[in-house]
Write a protein that holds these residues in place. Structure first.
Motif, PDB file in Angstrom:
ATOM      1  N   LEU A 313     -11.076 -12.843 -14.105  1.00 44.26           N
ATOM      2  CA  LEU A 313     -10.253 -11.809 -13.476  1.00 44.26           C
ATOM      3  C   LEU A 313     -11.071 -11.006 -12.463  1.00 44.26           C
ATOM      4  N   VAL A 314     -12.289 -10.615 -12.852  1.00 47.11           N
ATOM      5  CA  VAL A 314     -13.123  -9.806 -11.954  1.00 47.11           C
ATOM      6  C   VAL A 314     -13.540 -10.608 -10.730  1.00 47.11           C
ATOM      7  N   THR A 315     -14.030 -11.829 -10.941  1.00 45.88           N
ATOM      8  CA  THR A 315     -14.470 -12.637  -9.794  1.00 45.88           C
ATOM      9  C   THR A 315     -13.292 -13.015  -8.905  1.00 45.88           C
ATOM     10  N   ASN A 316     -12.136 -13.253  -9.511  1.00 47.58           N
ATOM     11  CA  ASN A 316     -10.947 -13.576  -8.732  1.00 47.58           C
ATOM     12  C   ASN A 316     -10.544 -12.393  -7.842  1.00 47.58           C
ATOM     13  N   ALA A 317     -10.648 -11.174  -8.390  1.00 44.09           N
ATOM     14  CA  ALA A 317     -10.320  -9.981  -7.602  1.00 44.09           C
ATOM     15  C   ALA A 317     -11.271  -9.819  -6.420  1.00 44.09           C
ATOM     16  N   LEU A 318     -12.536 -10.174  -6.616  1.00 41.65           N
ATOM     17  CA  LEU A 318     -13.510 -10.079  -5.524  1.00 41.65           C
ATOM     18  C   LEU A 318     -13.312 -11.178  -4.483  1.00 41.65           C
ATOM     19  N   LEU A 319     -12.798 -12.325  -4.924  1.00 37.68           N
ATOM     20  CA  LEU A 319     -12.599 -13.451  -3.997  1.00 37.68           C
ATOM     21  C   LEU A 319     -11.261 -13.390  -3.266  1.00 37.68           C
ATOM     22  N   ALA A 320     -10.306 -12.689  -3.830  1.00 36.52           N
ATOM     23  CA  ALA A 320      -8.946 -12.685  -3.270  1.00 36.52           C
ATOM     24  C   ALA A 320      -8.881 -12.255  -1.806  1.00 36.52           C
ATOM     25  N   LEU A 328      -3.458 -16.007  -4.479  1.00 31.97           N
ATOM     26  CA  LEU A 328      -2.368 -16.548  -5.298  1.00 31.97           C
ATOM     27  C   LEU A 328      -2.803 -16.669  -6.763  1.00 31.97           C
ATOM     28  N   LEU A 329      -4.034 -17.106  -6.978  1.00 30.75           N
ATOM     29  CA  LEU A 329      -4.534 -17.209  -8.348  1.00 30.75           C
ATOM     30  C   LEU A 329      -4.605 -15.828  -9.009  1.00 30.75           C
ATOM     31  N   LEU A 330      -4.987 -14.818  -8.236  1.00 30.35           N
ATOM     32  CA  LEU A 330      -5.039 -13.466  -8.791  1.00 30.35           C
ATOM     33  C   LEU A 330      -3.640 -12.973  -9.152  1.00 30.35           C
ATOM     34  N   LEU A 331      -2.665 -13.270  -8.309  1.00 34.10           N
ATOM     35  CA  LEU A 331      -1.288 -12.883  -8.616  1.00 34.10           C
ATOM     36  C   LEU A 331      -0.815 -13.569  -9.893  1.00 34.10           C
ATOM     37  N   ALA A 332      -1.210 -14.837 -10.082  1.00 38.70           N
ATOM     38  CA  ALA A 332      -0.818 -15.573 -11.289  1.00 38.70           C
ATOM     39  C   ALA A 332      -1.434 -14.925 -12.534  1.00 38.70           C
ATOM     40  N   GLN A 333      -2.703 -14.524 -12.429  1.00 39.17           N
ATOM     41  CA  GLN A 333      -3.347 -13.861 -13.568  1.00 39.17           C
ATOM     42  C   GLN A 333      -2.681 -12.525 -13.879  1.00 39.17           C
ATOM     43  N   LEU A 334      -2.403 -11.753 -12.839  1.00 31.64           N
ATOM     44  CA  LEU A 334      -1.759 -10.458 -13.048  1.00 31.64           C
ATOM     45  C   LEU A 334      -0.362 -10.617 -13.632  1.00 31.64           C
ATOM     46  N   ALA A 335       0.327 -11.683 -13.226  1.00 30.44           N
ATOM     47  CA  ALA A 335       1.655 -11.949 -13.776  1.00 30.44           C
ATOM     48  C   ALA A 335       1.563 -12.246 -15.276  1.00 30.44           C
ATOM     49  N   LEU A 336       0.543 -13.019 -15.671  1.00 29.30           N
ATOM     50  CA  LEU A 336       0.345 -13.329 -17.086  1.00 29.30           C
ATOM     51  C   LEU A 336       0.128 -12.056 -17.899  1.00 29.30           C
ATOM     52  N   TYR A 337      -0.728 -11.172 -17.407  1.00 34.79           N
ATOM     53  CA  TYR A 337      -1.024  -9.953 -18.157  1.00 34.79           C
ATOM     54  C   TYR A 337       0.157  -8.980 -18.144  1.00 34.79           C
ATOM     55  N   THR A 338       0.952  -9.023 -17.078  1.00 36.68           N
ATOM     56  CA  THR A 338       2.166  -8.200 -17.045  1.00 36.68           C
ATOM     57  C   THR A 338       3.158  -8.671 -18.098  1.00 36.68           C
ATOM     58  N   LEU A 339       3.337  -9.991 -18.188  1.00 38.33           N
ATOM     59  CA  LEU A 339       4.218 -10.543 -19.227  1.00 38.33           C
ATOM     60  C   LEU A 339       3.703 -10.197 -20.619  1.00 38.33           C
ATOM     61  N   ALA A 340       2.390 -10.290 -20.802  1.00 41.37           N
ATOM     62  CA  ALA A 340       1.808  -9.960 -22.104  1.00 41.37           C
ATOM     63  C   ALA A 340       2.043  -8.490 -22.451  1.00 41.37           C
ATOM     64  N   ALA A 341       1.890  -7.603 -21.452  1.00 45.01           N
ATOM     65  CA  ALA A 341       2.103  -6.174 -21.693  1.00 45.01           C
ATOM     66  C   ALA A 341       3.547  -5.898 -22.095  1.00 45.01           C
ATOM     67  N   LEU A 342       4.496  -6.566 -21.427  1.00 38.83           N
ATOM     68  CA  LEU A 342       5.907  -6.390 -21.781  1.00 38.83           C
ATOM     69  C   LEU A 342       6.171  -6.845 -23.211  1.00 38.83           C
ATOM     70  N   GLY A 343       5.546  -7.963 -23.580  1.00 39.00           N
ATOM     71  CA  GLY A 343       5.733  -8.477 -24.937  1.00 39.00           C
ATOM     72  C   GLY A 343       5.115  -7.571 -25.988  1.00 39.00           C
ATOM     73  N   LEU A 344       3.904  -7.066 -25.727  1.00 35.87           N
ATOM     74  CA  LEU A 344       3.215  -6.215 -26.692  1.00 35.87           C
ATOM     75  C   LEU A 344       3.901  -4.861 -26.845  1.00 35.87           C
ATOM     76  N   LEU A 345       4.476  -4.361 -25.749  1.00 35.31           N
ATOM     77  CA  LEU A 345       5.153  -3.072 -25.793  1.00 35.31           C
ATOM     78  C   LEU A 345       6.584  -3.184 -26.306  1.00 35.31           C
ATOM     79  N   GLY A 346       7.074  -4.424 -26.433  1.00 37.16           N
ATOM     80  CA  GLY A 346       8.433  -4.626 -26.910  1.00 37.16           C
ATOM     81  C   GLY A 346       9.495  -4.225 -25.910  1.00 37.16           C
ATOM     82  N   THR A 347       9.144  -4.263 -24.623  1.00 38.66           N
ATOM     83  CA  THR A 347      10.087  -3.837 -23.583  1.00 38.66           C
ATOM     84  C   THR A 347      10.591  -5.001 -22.730  1.00 38.66           C
ATOM     85  N   SER A 348      10.287  -6.223 -23.132  1.00 39.18           N
ATOM     86  CA  SER A 348      10.698  -7.364 -22.309  1.00 39.18           C
ATOM     87  C   SER A 348      12.186  -7.647 -22.479  1.00 39.18           C
TER      88      SER A 348
END
Length: 394
Positions: A313-320, A328-348
């Motif tokens: 995640l860190v190296t991808n942010a520096l390379l983006a 695009l790879l950074l957006l994909a990673q951020l999308a994964l963590y956004t989905l995970a946050a929605l699931g963990l918070l029970g707001t999906s």
């Protein structure tokens, strides 16, 4: 250099969850893969269990305040399709205070033995039980596991081969509240890996709720052992014996009732796993052949996936900013963590839960591995377990 570090981090993740399973499948042949998937997918293919030459078996249960389920567990074992004169049931109470001991003593007339002692943790309880066990084979299980009627008989069959030292059964997970089991995809991957590793005699760890081991290969566990199933498998492999997976020996177990309980359980198991690996690190040497490769692939690299995810995640942010591809790879990673946050918070939203729940489980699992590693490195993981509250069955 950033690109190289990023690629190495991504490769660690891919090897753990994609490349290693594919290598096992390709090496074994796709025809065998279809046969294995019948078990992984849940379909049954029952084999007639052996009737003759059955060993004397001692079933060991470590219990701490399990009054809500220990009676049901003992009844389940007494109903096993196994000769009664070759099956003994031993329950070790780790200074239970909720009436567990009285329930176990109620079954004394039916041959169930209780061993009570001071609070010393699971490893100490098992050492005490091994000292009084009369069986040539030890079957280890948990108080909240339920065996199918022929589980013990199926579990000991591979031990007919002298080369086999430990046999891991198949554990099927259930939610007593009817909720979907988020980790089912992960559990299927684990079962798939066990199936293929078994064909080479080197399953990387057992299912703690259902496994059998030769008594002479199971001396008292080292002080501080948390994951007895993993340590037992590594010791058997180190002794030169095989560890097999028997999918027809089936046990059922309820999952933890909530995210917090499951997370704490995973942290504790992760810390115990790192400790066990440090004790058996010689198995990582190339001289152990496929066993070393499997241990690196199935355990070591999986346990450093959390660090690899952070690095990627860190190296991808520096390379983006330098490339649209990395952006695009950074957006994909951020999308994964956004989905995970929605699931963990029970707001999906309901229609996204097939994406948010697996993402949440993946992130939660790796967060637990990271915290478990920190606990291990600081020496903060003790050997006394905290009981997970069982959800009451309807």
């Amino acid at each position: 250099m950033l690109a190289i570090v990023f690629c190495v981090a991504v490769l660690v993740v891919l090897h753990t969850y994609v490349l290693y399973p594919l290598l096992l499948i390709v090496a074994d042949g796709f025809e065998q893969a279809r046969s294995a998937w019948r078990y992984i997918g849940g379909s049954e293919r029952r084999r007639a269990p052996a009737q003759l030459g059955l060993p004397h078996v001692s079933v060991l249960i470590s219990a701490y305040n399990e009054a809500s389920c220990i009676g049901r567990r003992i009844e389940n074992l007494l109903e096993q399709d196994y000769p009664a004169d070759r099956l003994e049931i031993l329950v070790g109470s780790d200074a239970s205070t909720d009436g567990t001991d009285a329930i176990v003593q109620h079954y004394a007339a039916r041959g169930v033995k209780l061993s009570r002692g001071d609070r010393i943790g699971k490893a100490g309880v098992l050492a005490r039980l091994i000292g009084i066990a009369r069986g040539d084979v030890l079957v280890l299980t948990d108080a909240n596991t339920e065996f199918e009627k022929d589980a013990v008989r199926q579990l000991v069959q591979p031990l007919r081969e002298p080369a086999v030292g430990l046999v891991c059964g198949r554990l099927r997970l259930h939610s007593p509240l009817g909720a979907p089991i988020v980790e089912s995809a992960y559990w299927k991957l684990e079962s798939l890996l066990k199936m293929y590793e078994s064909r080479r005699g080197c399953v990387m760890g057992a299912n703690g709720g259902i496994y059998a081991v030769r008594k002479n290969l199971f001396p008292p566990l080292p002080v501080g052992t948390v994951v007895d199933d993993f340590v037992a498998a590594l010791r058997v492999l180190q002794s030169g014996h095989e560890v097999r997976y028997e999918p027809e020996a089936v046990g059922h177990e309820q999952t933890a009732p909530g995210h917090a309980d499951e997370y704490r359980r995973r942290v504790r198991i992760a810390a115990g796993g790192f400790r066990a690996l440090s004790q058996f690190r010689d198995l990582l040497a190339p001289r152990y052949g496929f066993t070393a490769f499997a241990l690196w692939s199935h355990k070591v690299l999986r346990w450093v996936v959390p660090q690899a995810l952070l690095v990627s995640l860190v190296t991808n942010a520096l390379l983006a900013p330098r490339s649209g591809f990395y952006a695009l790879l950074l957006l994909a990673q951020l999308a994964l963590y956004t989905l995970a946050a929605l699931g963990l918070l029970g707001t999906s939203p309901r229609h996204l839960r097939k994406l948010t729940d697996p993402a949440a489980h993946f992130v939660e699992m790796n967060a637990a591995l990271l915290v478990g590693f920190l606990r291990f490195s600081r020496g903060r993981q003790g050997q006394i377990w905290a009981r997970t509250e069982r959800a009451r069955a309807a």
